[in-house]
Motif scaffolding. Structure first.
Motif, mmCIF file in Angstrom:
data_model
loop_
_atom_site.group_PDB
_atom_site.id
_atom_site.type_symbol
_atom_site.label_atom_id
_atom_site.label_comp_id
_atom_site.label_asym_id
_atom_site.label_seq_id
_atom_site.Cartn_x
_atom_site.Cartn_y
_atom_site.Cartn_z
ATOM 1 N N TRP A 97 34.409 113.806 51.556
ATOM 2 C CA TRP A 97 34.973 114.151 50.242
ATOM 3 C C TRP A 97 36.347 114.809 50.419
ATOM 4 O O TRP A 97 37.259 114.568 49.636
ATOM 5 C CB TRP A 97 34.000 115.064 49.482
ATOM 6 C CG TRP A 97 32.663 114.394 49.401
ATOM 7 C CD1 TRP A 97 32.331 113.343 48.586
ATOM 8 C CD2 TRP A 97 31.515 114.662 50.227
ATOM 9 N NE1 TRP A 97 31.040 112.950 48.849
ATOM 10 C CE2 TRP A 97 30.516 113.734 49.833
ATOM 11 C CE3 TRP A 97 31.234 115.572 51.232
ATOM 12 C CZ2 TRP A 97 29.241 113.711 50.423
ATOM 13 C CZ3 TRP A 97 29.970 115.554 51.830
ATOM 14 C CH2 TRP A 97 28.999 114.633 51.420
ATOM 15 N N LEU A 118 33.740 115.376 43.507
ATOM 16 C CA LEU A 118 33.645 114.164 44.332
ATOM 17 C C LEU A 118 32.229 113.997 44.897
ATOM 18 O O LEU A 118 31.709 112.890 44.992
ATOM 19 C CB LEU A 118 34.669 114.230 45.478
ATOM 20 C CG LEU A 118 36.131 114.026 45.040
ATOM 21 C CD1 LEU A 118 37.090 114.411 46.161
ATOM 22 C CD2 LEU A 118 36.383 112.588 44.604
ATOM 23 N N ILE A 119 31.601 115.124 45.234
ATOM 24 C CA ILE A 119 30.217 115.041 45.734
ATOM 25 C C ILE A 119 29.291 114.575 44.604
ATOM 26 O O ILE A 119 28.423 113.718 44.792
ATOM 27 C CB ILE A 119 29.754 116.413 46.292
ATOM 28 C CG1 ILE A 119 30.621 116.803 47.496
ATOM 29 C CG2 ILE A 119 28.287 116.379 46.671
ATOM 30 C CD1 ILE A 119 30.406 118.220 48.014
#
Ligand code: BGC
Length: 557
Positions: free
Chosen positions: A320, A351-352
């Motif tokens: 990420w 993003l995770i």
């Protein structure tokens, strides 16, 4: 059946066939599977288990984010970062930048000064009264303007024109003639970007991070002039008598009240450390042209380390972080900053989440539209979720619903996953920050304690012996020399729940371990932390005022 559909079905059949073959070979030939590299195995697993459980995902996150934070790893990383510091101390034009300020404030500076603070997300104009060390510094008046994305995108002089407009508004509120008299009104500036200082009151613009485009077309130009020119367009008669980086402002503001302060830390939208550092430890070319006699007085100088730019190739990055860096306006420019500051913590978490929605059915497999945009998850939400200790996490659910519309209310498992992600991301940030600070502390100790020796050291045998004896100096004396208080400012270090404590705990571990490895008696260091993080709120405007007070005093000598 149409031809394209047949093609799709064939492809799917092919895919499943491949997966089954792979699984079959895994079962039949486990030894072969073991021979695959980690990367190959990961790719293999990715193909086989496109969907995974949230628990499985959490385990992977735990591993990726916690592994670098073992003390031994942190000490190794600290060593490597120290090598980067040393290289840049000799030559880099972008970091480890010596200012012109060699004397810390005496604490006797008094008067009322106008301070400008260009931060990562706010511009403030403040009128500050200094009343001497024993009395509180007063913010008599302050006006704050949000620097939103539109302002950040103003290129070149347009940004300074915007600043001038805000300065005019504030001065007008004090008095209609304020800043329009014949004698120019003196101002101090705290600038939260790198600057190539050319005197106490001037410096050249260097590329700016934090999403600002103002340095486009102005790199290498004189910062004070740019501001004055824009102010003149509004008939404001002002001078910029002091320019300091915000990290130096923090150091000055705290040193004004606490003379032992030697280092400062900013952790908000961006990050940085400034330190009062021995001149002899810095490459001569880094000083540019200085007035005659400058070196006679300057044994130490305030250095703006631009610490955000370090750690590349040393601090492990997850996939990420890689994505964030790759898609950044300035990839690789500030590796440390991209993993620890308020501008980025929310984005790493987002993003995770995006991946978890796609591969582990987080939020029922649906990501709210608003969260698809990069940087759409604010770090303040991350902080809120982390601080939410309720069993139901209902307050977090309510905040998420308010800020981002979810098609279905996130389940408790979803919220628990989110909270765990927030904890892991912020804990790693605290650990990486502590590693970098520890590295700076070791560097300072090395140069500072070395400098004490070099003052007395000559080549005769007696003094060489004396130098060697540094290692056997009383432990207490060593730990006293090495103990340091760091003035901290910025929303993350001072407001993110538990962040400063977590960073402090890492610092305690690292510094004690270092002393133990050096053979310094630990008993002597148990009185409070060796590296002590001390909040220094409002440091930018207060420090800019202190800087201008020092500059005005020097001018009048
Ligand atoms: C800037 C530094 C600044 C720090 C904290 C970084 O992004 O490069 O100059 O001191 O942020 O505001």
């Amino acid at each position: 059946m149409t031809a394209p559909l047949v093609k799709v079905l064939q492809k799917m059949q092919e895919l499943f066939q491949n997966i089954f073959t792979a699984l079959e070979s895994m079962v039949l030939f486990p030894a072969l599977f073991r021979k695959l590299s980690r990367k190959q195995r990961k790719a293999f697993q990715g193909a086989c288990w496109h969907q995974r459980s949230l628990d499985d995902f959490t385990d992977e996150l735990d591993r990726l984010f916690s592994a670098p934070l073992r003390v031994r790893n942190m000490l190794e990383m600290s060593d490597k970062i120290q090598d980067q510091f040393k290289t840049c101390l000799q030559a880099s034009p972008y970091c480890m930048l010596p200012s012109y300020t060699h004397a810390l404030p005496s604490g006797h500076e008094t008067g009322t000064y106008l301070a400008l603070d260009v931060g990562g997300s706010t511009f403030r104009v403040a009128l500050i009264e200094l009343q001497g060390r024993d009395r509180e510094m007063k913010i008599l008046r302050v006006s704050s303007s949000v620097i939103d994305n539109n302002i950040k995108l103003l290129e070149g002089t347009l940004f300074f024109d915007w600043m001038a407009e805000k300065i005019e508004e504030m001065l007008g509120k004090v008095d209609a003639t304020y800043g329009r008299a014949e004698t120019p009104l003196s101002m101090g500036l705290s600038w939260s970007f790198p600057i190539d200082q050319t005197s106490i009151s001037s410096g050249l613009v260097i590329h700016m991070g934090k999403g600002f485009l103002c340095s486009n077309g102005t790199v290498g130009q004189e910062l004070g002039d740019l501001i004055i020119r824009s102010c003149r367009k509004r008939q404001l008669n002002v001078t910029v008598d002091a320019i300091v980086n915000d990290s130096s402002a923090a150091l000055l503001s705290r040193a004004y009240v606490e003379p032992k302060t030697r280092m400062s830390l900013i952790l908000g939208t961006g990050t940085n450390v400034a330190l009062h550092f021995p001149v002899h430890g810095i490459g001569l070319t880094k000083f540019g042209t200085r007035p005659v006699g400058w070196f006679d007085h300057a044994k130490h100088v305030i250095v703006n380390s631009e610490m955000s730019m370090f750690g590349g190739g040393v601090l492990p990055m997850t996939r990420w972080d890689e994505t964030l860096n790759r898609t950044h306006l300035r990839p690789d420019y500030q590796p440390l900053e991209y993993m620890i500051t308020g501008r980025y913590l929310g984005e790493i978490v987002r993003l995770i989440l995006v991946e978890a929605v796609e591969t582990a059915s987080l939020f029922g497999g649906h990501l709210p539209h608003s969260l698809r945009e990069p940087y759409s998850l604010d770090t303040s939400i991350v902080a809120f979720v982390e601080a939410d200790t309720s069993a139901s996490l209902a307050p977090s659910a309510a905040l998420l619903q308010k800020e981002h519309t979810f098609s279905a209310t996130p389940s408790l498992a979803d919220l628990q996953f989110l909270r765990r992600v927030c904890q892991l991301v912020s804990k790693r940030a605290a650990g990486y920050l502590a590693t970098a600070i520890h590295s700076m502390w070791c560097l300072r100790n090395e140069v500072e304690l070395g400098s004490d020796d070099s003052v007395t050291a000559t080549s005769d045998a007696a003094s060489i012996k004396q130098t060697q004896q540094v290692t056997v100096v009383e432990s207490e004396e060593v730990s006293t020399k090495k103990s340091l208080s760091i003035a901290c400012d910025g929303s993350v270090i001072n407001k993110y729940p538990g962040f400063r404590d977590c960073c402090q705990a890492y610092l305690n571990q690292l510094s004690r371990e270092t002393l133990a490895l050096e053979g310094t008696c630990l008993e002597a260091t148990t009185d409070g932390p060796l590296i002590d993080l001390k909040p220094a709120p409002e440091s930018a405007v207060l420090g800019a005022a202190v800087a201008v007070a020092i500059a005005v005093a020097e001018k009048s000598i």
